[in-house]
Design an enzyme around this catalytic site. Structure first.
Site, PDB file in Angstrom:
ATOM      1  N   HIS A  20       0.825  -1.198   0.000  1.00 56.36           N
ATOM      2  CA  HIS A  20       0.000   0.000   0.000  1.00 56.36           C
ATOM      3  C   HIS A  20       0.867   1.257   0.000  1.00 56.36           C
ATOM      4  CE1 HIS A  20      -3.393   2.467   2.069  1.00 56.36           C
ATOM      5  NE2 HIS A  20      -3.445   2.603   0.762  1.00 56.36           N
ATOM      6  N   ASP A  28       7.647   5.572 -20.919  1.00 53.67           N
ATOM      7  CA  ASP A  28       7.944   5.424 -22.339  1.00 53.67           C
ATOM      8  C   ASP A  28       9.430   5.097 -22.499  1.00 53.67           C
ATOM      9  OD1 ASP A  28       9.374   7.896 -22.177  1.00 53.67           O
ATOM     10  OD2 ASP A  28       7.672   9.037 -22.925  1.00 53.67           O
ATOM     11  N   HIS A  95       5.852  18.363 -15.765  1.00 56.01           N
ATOM     12  CA  HIS A  95       6.704  17.232 -16.138  1.00 56.01           C
ATOM     13  C   HIS A  95       7.938  17.128 -15.236  1.00 56.01           C
ATOM     14  CE1 HIS A  95       7.733  13.962 -18.784  1.00 56.01           C
ATOM     15  NE2 HIS A  95       8.921  14.484 -19.046  1.00 56.01           N
ATOM     16  N   TYR A 117       5.390  11.828 -23.636  1.00 59.50           N
ATOM     17  CA  TYR A 117       4.678  11.905 -22.357  1.00 59.50           C
ATOM     18  C   TYR A 117       3.844  10.664 -22.035  1.00 59.50           C
ATOM     19  CZ  TYR A 117       6.177  16.692 -22.999  1.00 59.50           C
ATOM     20  OH  TYR A 117       6.943  17.805 -23.237  1.00 59.50           O
ATOM     21  N   ASN A 119       3.865   8.386 -19.880  1.00 58.68           N
ATOM     22  CA  ASN A 119       4.398   7.997 -18.577  1.00 58.68           C
ATOM     23  C   ASN A 119       3.300   8.202 -17.544  1.00 58.68           C
ATOM     24  OD1 ASN A 119       7.331   7.965 -19.474  1.00 58.68           O
ATOM     25  ND2 ASN A 119       6.785  10.084 -19.888  1.00 58.68           N
TER      26      ASN A 119
END
Length: 130
Positions: A20, A28, A95, A117, A119
């Site tokens: 948890h 990518d 980012h 992007y 990801n």
């Protein structure tokens, strides 16, 4: 022999050890991953395996309670790919902030995807009430 699910032995082993609030990144082919983070590199050639295939397999295996994507993904395919697969839209962050999270992830899974992007950082949940 497993009946179904992820059969990549290193990936399956890492997933079994998640708990948890652990963080997992599906990346990518170009995301810079810290050398201190365990990486299961599934990339073969650009585009293989695609981000969506890996994310789908992963979401069949783990419980996700929160997700983050780059704000730069907004309006691009990766934002839709992630949001349509989760119960709630992924949180958009700069980012640079997403990359700053990477040293804290418990596992990185590198795809061959060459879409900008593509990801997502996922925070593991639990399959029971907390």
């Amino acid at each position: 022999m497993k009946r179904r699910g992820i059969i990549n032995a290193p990936l399956s082993g890492h997933l079994a050890r998640l708990g948890h609030t652990d963080l997992v990144v599906v990346a990518d082919a170009g995301l810079p991953l810290p050398p201190t983070v365990p990486v299961v590199d599934l990339a073969l050639v650009f585009g293989t395996p695609p981000f969506t295939t890996v994310l789908d397999a992963l979401l069949d295996e783990i419980v996700v309670e929160h997700a983050w994507i780059s704000a730069d993904a907004e309006g691009r395919p990766p934002a839709g790919w992630v949001d349509e697969r989760l119960d709630a839209p992924a949180e958009r962050i700069p980012h640079a902030d997403l990359k700053a999270m990477l040293p804290s992830v418990r596992l990185a899974i590198r795809t061959g995807d060459d879409t900008a992007y593509a990801n997502v950082v996922l925070r593991c949940g639990v399959p029971f009430a907390v």
